[in-house]
Enzyme design. Structure first.
Site, PDB file in Angstrom:
ATOM      1  N   HIS A   1      34.569 -24.503 -48.312  1.00  0.00           N
ATOM      2  CA  HIS A   1      34.585 -24.477 -48.902  1.00  0.00           C
ATOM      3  C   HIS A   1      34.952 -22.701 -49.996  1.00  0.00           C
ATOM      4  CE1 HIS A   1      32.200 -28.452 -51.231  1.00  0.00           C
ATOM      5  NE2 HIS A   1      33.096 -28.061 -49.612  1.00  0.00           N
TER       6      HIS A   1
HETATM    7  C1  LIG Z   1      30.850 -30.801 -43.349  1.00  0.00           C
HETATM    8  C2  LIG Z   1      31.995 -30.697 -44.213  1.00  0.00           C
HETATM    9  C3  LIG Z   1      32.527 -31.425 -45.438  1.00  0.00           C
HETATM   10  C4  LIG Z   1      32.947 -31.081 -46.566  1.00  0.00           C
HETATM   11  N1  LIG Z   1      33.084 -32.071 -47.191  1.00  0.00           N
HETATM   12  C5  LIG Z   1      33.533 -32.170 -48.499  1.00  0.00           C
HETATM   13  C6  LIG Z   1      33.879 -33.144 -49.351  1.00  0.00           C
HETATM   14  O1  LIG Z   1      32.848 -33.914 -49.634  1.00  0.00           O
HETATM   15  N2  LIG Z   1      34.626 -32.811 -49.935  1.00  0.00           N
HETATM   16  C7  LIG Z   1      35.813 -31.863 -49.989  1.00  0.00           C
HETATM   17  O2  LIG Z   1      36.657 -31.720 -51.202  1.00  0.00           O
HETATM   18  N3  LIG Z   1      36.100 -31.277 -49.242  1.00  0.00           N
HETATM   19  C8  LIG Z   1      34.866 -31.100 -48.440  1.00  0.00           C
HETATM   20  N4  LIG Z   1      35.040 -30.766 -46.876  1.00  0.00           N
HETATM   21  C9  LIG Z   1      36.214 -29.332 -46.765  1.00  0.00           C
HETATM   22  C10 LIG Z   1      37.373 -29.666 -46.783  1.00  0.00           C
HETATM   23  O3  LIG Z   1      37.013 -30.363 -44.917  1.00  0.00           O
HETATM   24  C11 LIG Z   1      38.430 -29.188 -46.417  1.00  0.00           C
HETATM   25  O4  LIG Z   1      38.877 -28.379 -47.508  1.00  0.00           O
HETATM   26  C12 LIG Z   1      39.502 -29.685 -46.295  1.00  0.00           C
HETATM   27  O5  LIG Z   1      39.922 -30.341 -44.561  1.00  0.00           O
HETATM   28  C13 LIG Z   1      40.565 -28.679 -45.795  1.00  0.00           C
HETATM   29  O6  LIG Z   1      41.718 -28.374 -45.584  1.00  0.00           O
HETATM   30  P1  LIG Z   1      43.203 -28.166 -44.730  1.00  0.00           P
HETATM   31  O7  LIG Z   1      43.969 -28.328 -44.000  1.00  0.00           O
HETATM   32  O8  LIG Z   1      43.706 -27.172 -45.852  1.00  0.00           O
HETATM   33  O9  LIG Z   1      42.394 -27.828 -43.321  1.00  0.00           O
HETATM   34  P2  LIG Z   1      41.967 -27.825 -42.523  1.00  0.00           P
HETATM   35  O10 LIG Z   1      41.011 -29.306 -42.141  1.00  0.00           O
HETATM   36  O11 LIG Z   1      40.914 -27.056 -41.779  1.00  0.00           O
HETATM   37  O12 LIG Z   1      42.820 -27.889 -40.911  1.00  0.00           O
HETATM   38  C14 LIG Z   1      43.481 -26.782 -41.343  1.00  0.00           C
HETATM   39  C15 LIG Z   1      44.118 -27.219 -39.098  1.00  0.00           C
HETATM   40  O13 LIG Z   1      44.486 -26.061 -38.773  1.00  0.00           O
HETATM   41  C16 LIG Z   1      44.374 -25.729 -37.563  1.00  0.00           C
HETATM   42  N5  LIG Z   1      44.278 -23.716 -37.211  1.00  0.00           N
HETATM   43  C17 LIG Z   1      43.604 -22.953 -37.873  1.00  0.00           C
HETATM   44  N6  LIG Z   1      44.182 -21.947 -36.964  1.00  0.00           N
HETATM   45  C18 LIG Z   1      45.374 -22.042 -36.148  1.00  0.00           C
HETATM   46  C19 LIG Z   1      46.418 -21.933 -35.820  1.00  0.00           C
HETATM   47  N7  LIG Z   1      46.447 -20.751 -35.878  1.00  0.00           N
HETATM   48  N8  LIG Z   1      47.459 -22.424 -34.995  1.00  0.00           N
HETATM   49  C20 LIG Z   1      47.820 -24.044 -34.934  1.00  0.00           C
HETATM   50  N9  LIG Z   1      46.436 -24.846 -35.374  1.00  0.00           N
HETATM   51  C21 LIG Z   1      45.729 -23.910 -36.489  1.00  0.00           C
HETATM   52  C22 LIG Z   1      42.877 -26.630 -37.288  1.00  0.00           C
HETATM   53  O14 LIG Z   1      42.375 -26.707 -36.676  1.00  0.00           O
HETATM   54  C23 LIG Z   1      42.791 -27.106 -38.263  1.00  0.00           C
HETATM   55  O15 LIG Z   1      43.307 -28.284 -37.174  1.00  0.00           O
HETATM   56  C24 LIG Z   1      33.681 -30.337 -45.862  1.00  0.00           C
HETATM   57  C25 LIG Z   1      33.916 -29.599 -45.262  1.00  0.00           C
HETATM   58  C26 LIG Z   1      33.146 -29.663 -44.465  1.00  0.00           C
HETATM   59  C27 LIG Z   1      33.463 -29.164 -43.021  1.00  0.00           C
END
Ligand SMILES: Cc1cc2nc3c(=O)[nH]c(=O)nc-3n(C[C@H](O)[C@H](O)[C@H](O)COP(=O)(O)OP(=O)(O)OC[C@H]3O[C@@H](n4cnc5c(N)ncnc54)[C@H](O)[C@@H]3O)c2cc1C
Ligand code: SF4
Length: 574
Positions: free
Chosen positions: A500
């Site tokens: 978050h």
């Molecule tokens: C245990 C847990 C519970 C959660 N519960 C909630 C909830 O109930 N409600 C809610 O709204 N949110 C929740 N969240 C937050 C939610 O998971 C995130 O807001 C969301 O996953 C963000 O999505 P994103 O695609 O921006 O980033 P991410 O899901 O982090 O995806 C980013 C991806 O980029 C990859 N990456 C990073 N750097 C590089 C790089 N340099 N090169 C290649 N790949 C890379 C990573 O491996 C990852 O797969 C929770 C998170 C956790 C950990």
């Protein structure tokens, strides 16, 4: 030697929700997308029989390994930052689906107030209500403008819920009905009704019934299995990228996924980017993937780190206030409230889902008059039935020994006789909370780690006291015999809340106050779109994913406009 790969329309730097949405939308529109992901590929089959609390919730098996790559943390600029190495302190997604595979799936919208926080605060209370060192700003988008994208995210993800009477207006109901009303939730609603508040069942991506989304992907019905947040869903019942947007992209034949591909730099030429450099972490080989559009989708820490490592945008300087990259870092650091102990009532606390719960927003956003309180914004009062896993849940009243027979007897006795009411509250940005590159610590490949400088400010404590008191009163009204408030620590301990985090590449109405416009397009590099909660100018009062997803849907429209028109900013700078 670096191998240069032929140009594609779009390359993404991570395949979580943000990368998945970009891949699905752009490939459906006929563009070629390469999705680079540093982790491995995952599918629902990988989660069969995964109800292992020690492996997934304590050892955090699905998450980034912090001995290889992490960030450093300090409270103030006077301190020396140290790397965060404990998996219980920092949980970051990795592998296809990213954090989206192991999120709890609480799926809230932010309030209209959030998007215009500065002007609405000044309008109602005057500029004096905002402390000098606080950096709140309007987001450059209104709730009305973002609303259709929230709806799109909810329909893609099959979100189950009912309308919150105090939230912003909706153009469509939730696509699936709310999760069941448990006896504990009924107690919460009855008590809130008696207190004169407005309870509702919270929106959940633990889908309440079988649902087929507009892209034709089918989600199964949630089994209330309890092993949800921190786990993958073996039933295919939790909306996540690997059962929704990633298969949608794959079906088009226009999407190529490359795993174990760690992006290390954004490649640029003048005021345009031309692609990204990545390393295959199995072989060490390096590649330059050329692209017309680069979508940074690597979550805020790596989005900001890649910008800083690639020398794109001006780094924020807290002394002068100049620069934008790294500015307005916020984290949802405290989700606190109180625990109630019930001697006469017994609940089934084992059953649960990552988002099963009820809440009210009478003390959130600007839903109440802040004239006589020393803070702005607020928080949601909520109770969740997450499924109390046995190792991490041993509720005992204060003064119980932390080991031995008495501890064991009481933790068994109270396991089904406690309920917690907590408040998620907004965290607002300050001049001295920011992200930068660490001058000392490096990753396995010799690149500087990202450094977080963060501590609490006076309003955070005032907001906490106010909301804690509401949680205590709610539990008393529910009939708890003993209510124990959760204390807030004097300083942020370096224990980051479940992904978050917000800020670092914030959005706004002008290049003077922001890194990206409201299409997540960088003002300075028109073919670079920075997607994710790095764009949040402050952290709203609840979990971030639908807001991040909505902004990413809007960003995909910006990318398509850019590709179709052969270049240019989708919005002209003011
Ligand atoms: C245990 C847990 C519970 C959660 N519960 C909630 C909830 O109930 N409600 C809610 O709204 N949110 C929740 N969240 C937050 C939610 O998971 C995130 O807001 C969301 O996953 C963000 O999505 P994103 O695609 O921006 O980033 P991410 O899901 O982090 O995806 C980013 C991806 O980029 C990859 N990456 C990073 N750097 C590089 C790089 N340099 N090169 C290649 N790949 C890379 C990573 O491996 C990852 O797969 C929770 C998170 C956790 C950990
Ligand atoms: S609680 Fe529901 S959504 Fe969560 S993992 Fe279990 S079955 Fe899946």
């Amino acid at each position: 030697m670096v191998t240069v790969l032929p140009k594609v329309d779009v390359v993404t730097t991570g395949m979580g929700w943000a990368g998945g949405i970009v891949a699905a939308e752009l490939t459906k529109a006929g563009y070629n997308v390469v999705g680079l992901e540093r982790g491995e590929e995952r599918s629902v089959e990988d989660f069969l029989l995964c109800h292992d609390e020690y492996k997934y919730n304590i050892r955090k098996d699905l998450m980034q390994k912090l001995n290889k790559d992490t960030l450093t943390f300090r409270n103030t600029r006077k301190d020396e930052a140290r790397p965060v190495r404990s998996e219980s302190d920092l949980v970051l997604g990795t592998g296809t689906g990213g954090g989206g595979t192991h999120w709890g799936a609480q799926a809230y919208r932010y309030f209209p107030y959030d998007f215009e926080i500065r002007s609405k605060t000044i309008e109602r209370y005057g500029a004096g209500k905002i402390p000098d060192n606080m950096l709140i700003q309007d987001w450059g988008i209104t709730y009305e403008e973002i609303e259709p994208y929230y709806t799109k995210f909810e329909q893609m993800a099959g979100i189950s819920g009912e309308e919150d009477p105090l939230a912003g207006p909706r153009s469509a109901p939730y696509p699936t009905p709310p999760l069941l009303m448990a006896p504990q939730l009924q107690m919460f609603h009855d008590a809130a009704d008696r207190l004169g508040y407005h309870p509702y069942r919270v929106p959940a991506g633990n889908v309440s019934e079988v649902y087929t989304n507009p892209d034709g992907e089918t989600l199964n019905a949630c089994q209330y299995c309890s092993f949800c947040g921190s786990y993958g869903c073996e039933y295919g019942a939790k909306s996540d990228p690997i059962v929704t947007v990633i298969p949608t992209a794959k079906k088009t034949g226009k999407f190529e996924l490359r795993t174990h591909a760690l992006v290390t730099r954004i490649l640029k030429n003048g005021n345009k980017v031309v692609g990204v450099r990545y390393r295959d972490i199995r072989t060490g080989e390096e590649f330059d993937q050329l692209a017309d559009v680069v979508a940074l989708t690597s979550y805020i820490f790596n989005n900001v780190r890649l910008l800083l490592l690639s020398k794109i945008g001006q780094p924020y300087d807290p002394d002068t206030g100049k620069g934008i990259i790294g500015k307005n870092y916020t984290d949802h650091h405290t989700i606190l409230g109180a625990t109630g102990y019930f001697e006469e009532k017994k609940f089934n606390n084992f059953i649960g889902t990552g988002a099963w719960g009820s809440a009210y927003n009478d003390f959130n956003a600007d839903n109440f008059d802040h004239t006589n309180v020393d803070f702005i914004h607020g928080g949601q009062i909520e109770m969740h039935l997450l499924g109390n896993e046995p190792i991490t849940n041993n509720p005992v009243p204060p003064d119980t020994p932390s080991w031995g027979k008495e501890f064991k007897d009481k933790s068994i006795y109270y396991y089904n006789r406690t309920l917690s009411v907590v408040s998620q509250r907004a965290f607002l940005p300050y001049k001295d909370n920011y992200l930068s590159l660490d001058p000392v610590y490096k990753d396995d490949y010799g690149d500087p780690l990202l450094r977080v400088t963060f501590d609490y400010h006076e309003m955070d404590f005032k907001r906490h006291e106010f909301l804690s008191d509401k949680c205590v009163k709610q539990l008393e009204e529910m009939g708890a015999d003993l209510v124990v408030p959760h204390p807030m620590q004097e300083h942020f301990s370096g224990r980051f809340t479940f992904q978050h985090d917000g800020g670092g590449a914030i959005m706004g109405s002008s290049p003077k106050n922001s890194a990206v416009n409201n299409y997540s397009q960088m003002w300075d590099y028109e073919n670079l779109f920075v997607c994710g909660s790095s764009a949040f100018p402050h952290f709203g009062p609840m979990n971030p994913t639908p807001t991040m997803g909505a902004l990413t849907y809007r960003a995909t429209e910006g990318m398509m406009a850019f590709l179709k028109n052969g270049g240019g900013l989708v919005i002209q700078p003011k």
